[in-house]
Structure formats: structure tokens, C-alpha cells
Motif scaffolding. Structure first.
Motif, PDB file in Angstrom:
ATOM      1  N   TYR A 267       0.830  -1.213   0.000  1.00 17.50           N
ATOM      2  CA  TYR A 267       0.000   0.000   0.000  1.00 17.50           C
ATOM      3  C   TYR A 267       0.865   1.264   0.000  1.00 17.50           C
ATOM      4  N   ASN A 268       1.897   1.273   0.832  1.00 16.24           N
ATOM      5  CA  ASN A 268       2.732   2.466   0.969  1.00 16.24           C
ATOM      6  C   ASN A 268       3.498   2.779  -0.314  1.00 16.24           C
ATOM      7  N   PHE A 269       3.989   1.750  -0.985  1.00 12.86           N
ATOM      8  CA  PHE A 269       4.714   1.968  -2.236  1.00 12.86           C
ATOM      9  C   PHE A 269       3.812   2.636  -3.272  1.00 12.86           C
ATOM     10  N   SER A 270       2.590   2.125  -3.407  1.00 10.63           N
ATOM     11  CA  SER A 270       1.651   2.695  -4.371  1.00 10.63           C
ATOM     12  C   SER A 270       1.307   4.136  -4.030  1.00 10.63           C
ATOM     13  N   MET A 271       1.077   4.414  -2.744  1.00 12.09           N
ATOM     14  CA  MET A 271       0.752   5.774  -2.316  1.00 12.09           C
ATOM     15  C   MET A 271       1.917   6.726  -2.541  1.00 12.09           C
ATOM     16  N   ASN A 272       3.114   6.289  -2.185  1.00 11.60           N
ATOM     17  CA  ASN A 272       4.284   7.159  -2.318  1.00 11.60           C
ATOM     18  C   ASN A 272       4.578   7.480  -3.779  1.00 11.60           C
ATOM     19  N   LYS A 273       4.463   6.493  -4.627  1.00 10.78           N
ATOM     20  CA  LYS A 273       4.774   6.719  -6.043  1.00 10.78           C
ATOM     21  C   LYS A 273       3.744   7.610  -6.721  1.00 10.78           C
ATOM     22  N   LYS A 274       2.447   7.343  -6.467  1.00 11.60           N
ATOM     23  CA  LYS A 274       1.399   8.032  -7.205  1.00 11.60           C
ATOM     24  C   LYS A 274       0.873   9.281  -6.510  1.00 11.60           C
ATOM     25  N   PHE A 275       0.881   9.276  -5.194  1.00 14.46           N
ATOM     26  CA  PHE A 275       0.234  10.354  -4.448  1.00 14.46           C
ATOM     27  C   PHE A 275       1.221  11.306  -3.793  1.00 14.46           C
ATOM     28  N   LYS A 289      14.195  -0.961  -5.554  1.00 10.78           N
ATOM     29  CA  LYS A 289      14.831  -0.182  -4.487  1.00 10.78           C
ATOM     30  C   LYS A 289      13.938  -0.067  -3.264  1.00 10.78           C
ATOM     31  N   TYR A 290      12.638   0.152  -3.519  1.00 10.18           N
ATOM     32  CA  TYR A 290      11.715   0.313  -2.398  1.00 10.18           C
ATOM     33  C   TYR A 290      11.625  -0.970  -1.574  1.00 10.18           C
ATOM     34  N   PHE A 291      11.471  -2.107  -2.243  1.00 12.68           N
ATOM     35  CA  PHE A 291      11.273  -3.353  -1.500  1.00 12.68           C
ATOM     36  C   PHE A 291      12.575  -3.895  -0.914  1.00 12.68           C
ATOM     37  N   THR A 292      13.715  -3.420  -1.412  1.00  9.58           N
ATOM     38  CA  THR A 292      14.977  -3.696  -0.717  1.00  9.58           C
ATOM     39  C   THR A 292      14.985  -2.972   0.629  1.00  9.58           C
ATOM     40  N   LEU A 293      14.607  -1.689   0.574  1.00  5.18           N
ATOM     41  CA  LEU A 293      14.470  -0.928   1.820  1.00  5.18           C
ATOM     42  C   LEU A 293      13.388  -1.536   2.700  1.00  5.18           C
ATOM     43  N   PHE A 294      12.276  -1.912   2.066  1.00  5.17           N
ATOM     44  CA  PHE A 294      11.149  -2.493   2.791  1.00  5.17           C
ATOM     45  C   PHE A 294      11.568  -3.762   3.531  1.00  5.17           C
ATOM     46  N   LEU A 295      12.335  -4.630   2.847  1.00  6.21           N
ATOM     47  CA  LEU A 295      12.780  -5.879   3.464  1.00  6.21           C
ATOM     48  C   LEU A 295      13.665  -5.601   4.665  1.00  6.21           C
ATOM     49  N   PHE A 296      14.602  -4.667   4.478  1.00  5.85           N
ATOM     50  CA  PHE A 296      15.480  -4.310   5.595  1.00  5.85           C
ATOM     51  C   PHE A 296      14.675  -3.762   6.769  1.00  5.85           C
ATOM     52  N   GLN A 297      13.752  -2.851   6.470  1.00 10.17           N
ATOM     53  CA  GLN A 297      12.961  -2.235   7.533  1.00 10.17           C
ATOM     54  C   GLN A 297      12.056  -3.253   8.211  1.00 10.17           C
ATOM     55  N   PHE A 329      13.890   7.153   9.239  1.00 12.78           N
ATOM     56  CA  PHE A 329      14.950   6.613   8.392  1.00 12.78           C
ATOM     57  C   PHE A 329      14.422   6.288   6.992  1.00 12.78           C
ATOM     58  N   SER A 330      13.274   5.597   6.943  1.00 13.60           N
ATOM     59  CA  SER A 330      12.701   5.175   5.668  1.00 13.60           C
ATOM     60  C   SER A 330      12.290   6.349   4.799  1.00 13.60           C
ATOM     61  N   TYR A 331      11.680   7.357   5.409  1.00 14.14           N
ATOM     62  CA  TYR A 331      11.218   8.508   4.636  1.00 14.14           C
ATOM     63  C   TYR A 331      12.386   9.206   3.948  1.00 14.14           C
ATOM     64  N   GLN A 332      13.469   9.398   4.672  1.00 15.76           N
ATOM     65  CA  GLN A 332      14.629  10.083   4.100  1.00 15.76           C
ATOM     66  C   GLN A 332      15.240   9.274   2.963  1.00 15.76           C
ATOM     67  N   ILE A 333      15.296   7.964   3.114  1.00 12.19           N
ATOM     68  CA  ILE A 333      15.841   7.114   2.053  1.00 12.19           C
ATOM     69  C   ILE A 333      14.957   7.178   0.807  1.00 12.19           C
ATOM     70  N   GLN A 334      13.646   7.132   0.994  1.00 10.71           N
ATOM     71  CA  GLN A 334      12.729   7.200  -0.150  1.00 10.71           C
ATOM     72  C   GLN A 334      12.833   8.539  -0.863  1.00 10.71           C
TER      73      GLN A 334
END
Length: 348
Positions: A267-275, A289-297, A329-334
């Protein structure tokens, strides 16, 4: 080539003529004036300007808002002055002194990769209440959202490098919210803001301003808070699923965290990319890249919550604390590495 001065104008007074004359005395800047659907009584002012050397006047058939007027002006600037170093936006109500326009122009000549902002001092006694507190609130929210300090988010005196202009024309916003969206877009793309101190001029308690404190502020804040809404709603989904699985039983803290994070992550990936970031980059590349970060987080959250909750028996509270740190941390990376696409403008 010198920067082009662009002036959006709606129902101007003769102050506009005085402003243009003073700017012309200060330097040989080309000037573009946009009539944003002004009343018929204002036409003689625009006709006078159109007869002056070095000035181009363009008209909107109806009032479309300051944001649209600025976009029209930048489009005309790129069309007629493709070799310019950029443009300087100036308000038509006389609140920007011509010498301050020169200060911004000089800073542009020395700093080609930054958005230049002519910033006022809002601590002075003569500053109107709505201007002082409106800017204070917007600056605080801007800092909270982006991590960037900006002492005057509402300044209309800005030096915009030419390579930013094409992309800024595409930024959404029709009225005063466009200027805030411009700041957010520039910061998101990784460019810096450069402040230049200017005079703080107000006339007749700023009654000539067309800024509506309530309506225009709401639109400004809407475009700021959407940067936080996606994260908050994702966190709510994550927390809700985690709580439900924990109450159902049969799921460990680790597995509950994995499942809840997987659903909220999609859900977050879709929102961040489109919205949020409105990225037009490759979904595949950004997704990797997102799901690499997602997996780590996800693994970090699950491991930390599992470890700490084995010592302190308050899994839900621990999860809130852990994920709050991981959110920052995640927001800054994205923002900087996943959905961040540098401006591809019209460098000459």
C-alpha cells in the motif's frame, strides 16, 4: 544573459508602472508581465507597459490564479529568452523593492544550482498579523515535513535557474499553493534553497493582497500534509493488522510483524509513487529499491520488536516506538534515493 523578471498581476494599481520603471532603472532586465484576467479599468496600465521597450505583456482571458500566471510567464520566458540564466518572480503590489530584485539577480549569477528566495523579517512591528502567523505556521510545517529550514515560505521574490523552470511549470497548483508546491518539489529533487535578506515592505496593512487566509492556507497545508498522510495511513494499516493477528492467537510477534508490514508496504509503495512523490520513474526500478528498503525495515522492525518484547512485555507499545524511528529513516531514504529524480531541464 541576464535573468528575466516576471510579474504576475491581477487588477493592478499604478504601483505596477512605478515598480517596472524602477526595475528598469536598476538594470537592463527583460520583463514579462502577465495580466491574470484583470478588470477592464486596469487595461490602460497594461497597454502602457506593452509600449515600453524590453517589456512583453500577455493576457489571461479570465482570472486563473497566481500559480497559473507564473507558469504562463515561465513558459513565455523559455520561448522568447532561451539563453537566459533564469527568471526572477516579482509581486505586482510594490512589496518588492527594485534593489532587492538586484540582490536576487546577483545571487543567481553566483549560485546557479539553487532556488534563490528573497526572505523578509517577520519579527518587525509593522508586519500584519495574518502575514506573520501565516508564515510562521507554514515555515514550521515545512521544516517538520522536509527537514529544511525556510524562513519565508510565502515570498514571491524568487530567483529560478533556467534548468528548473521546465519542470516547475509542470508542478501542480493554480493559486497561492503553487509557490509552496514549488518549494516542496525543488527540495524533493535534492536542490538547495538559498535565502537572501530583503526589505519587509507592507502598505495599508497589506490590503492589496489577494491571499485568502483561510482558503489559500488550507490548500497550502493540504499539499504539505499529503507527504505525511501516506505514511500515517500505512502505519495505521500495519498496526491494525498486527493487533488483529496478535489477538487472534496462533501468530508469533515475528510473524505478525512480517504479515502486517507486507500488506502495508505494498500500500505504501503505491501511495508514495502516485500520491506523495508523483514519480514518473520506472516502476520496476523504484519497486526494486523500495522493496529492498522495505525488506530491511521489515526485518529490523520484527527483530527489534521481538527482542525487546522478550524482555519487556508490551509488544504494541514497543512496536510503536521502534517503527517511529524506522519511519524517519525510511522517509529520508525514499525521498533522496528511491523516488528522487533530478530536474532534467533546459540547461544551455
Amino acid at each position: 544573459m541576464d535573468p528575466v523578471v516576471i510579474i504576475p498581476s491581477y487588477n493592478p494599481s499604478t504601483q505596477l508602472l512605478a515598480l517596472v520603471n524602477e526595475i528598469k532603472k536598476q538594470g537592463q532586465f527583460p520583463i514579462i508581465v502577465i495580466d491574470d484576467g484583470s478588470i477592464i479599468e486596469a487595461m490602460p496600465i497594461f497597454e502602457t507597459l506593452s509600449l515600453m521597450e524590453g517589456i512583453k505583456v500577455f493576457h489571461h482571458a479570465m482570472n486563473m490564479g497566481k500559480g497559473v500566471a507564473l507558469k504562463t510567464a515561465m513558459s513565455k520566458c523559455l520561448e522568447f529568452y532561451p539563453d537566459t540564466i533564469g527568471c526572477i518572480t516579482v509581486d505586482a503590489d510594490g512589496q518588492h523593492a527594485p534593489e532587492d530584485v538586484i540582490r536576487v539577480a546577483n545571487q543567481m549569477a553566483n549560485t546557479s544550482q539553487k532556488l534563490i528566495l528573497g526572505c523578509r523579517n517577520f519579527n518587525l512591528a509593522h508586519v500584519p498579523f495574518k502575514s506573520k502567523w501565516g508564515n510562521l505556521m507554514t515555515s514550521k510545517v515545512f521544516k517538520l515535513t522536509t527537514g529544511v529550514d525556510c524562513s519565508d515560505t510565502q515570498t514571491g521574490l524568487r530567483g529560478i535557474p533556467v534548468f528548473m523552470m521546465k519542470d516547475l511549470i509542470a508542478v501542480e497548483g493554480e493559486r497561492f499553493e503553487y509557490e509552496m508546491n514549488m518549494l516542496l518539489d525543488v527540495v524533493h529533487r535534492g536542490y538547495a534553497l538559498q535565502e537572501v535578506e530583503i526589505q519587509t515592505l507592507y502598505f495599508d496593512k497589506n490590503k492589496s493582497s489577494h491571499f485568502n487566509l483561510v482558503w489559500d492556507s488550507l490548500k497550502i497545508y493540504y499539499h504539505i500534509f499529503r507527504y505525511s498522510f501516506a505514511a500515517a495511513s500505512s502505519a495505521m494499516i500495519d498496526f491494525t493488522i498486527f493487533a488483529i493477528l496478535s489477538m487472534l492467537g496462533g501468530f508469533s510477534v515475528f510473524s505478525s510483524t512480517i504479515i502486517s508490514r507486507l500488506v502495508s508496504g505494498i500500500y505504501n509503495f503505491s501511495m508514495n509513487k502516485k500520491f506523495v512523490f508523483k514519480s514518473k520513474g520506472s516502476t520496476r526500478q523504484e519497486g526494486i529499491k523500495y522493496f529492498t528498503l522495505f525488506l530491511f525495515q521489515m526485518l529490523a522492525s520484527a527483530s527489534m520488536v521481538h527482542l525487546i518484547s522478550s524482555i519487556i512485555q508490551h509488544a504494541l507499545m514497543i512496536k510503536i516506538i521502534v517503527d517511529s524511528f524506522l519511519f524517519v529513516f525510511s522517509y529520508q531514504i525514499q525521498k533522496h534515493f528511491i523516488f528522487n529524480h533530478k530536474l532534467e531541464g533546459v540547461r544551455k
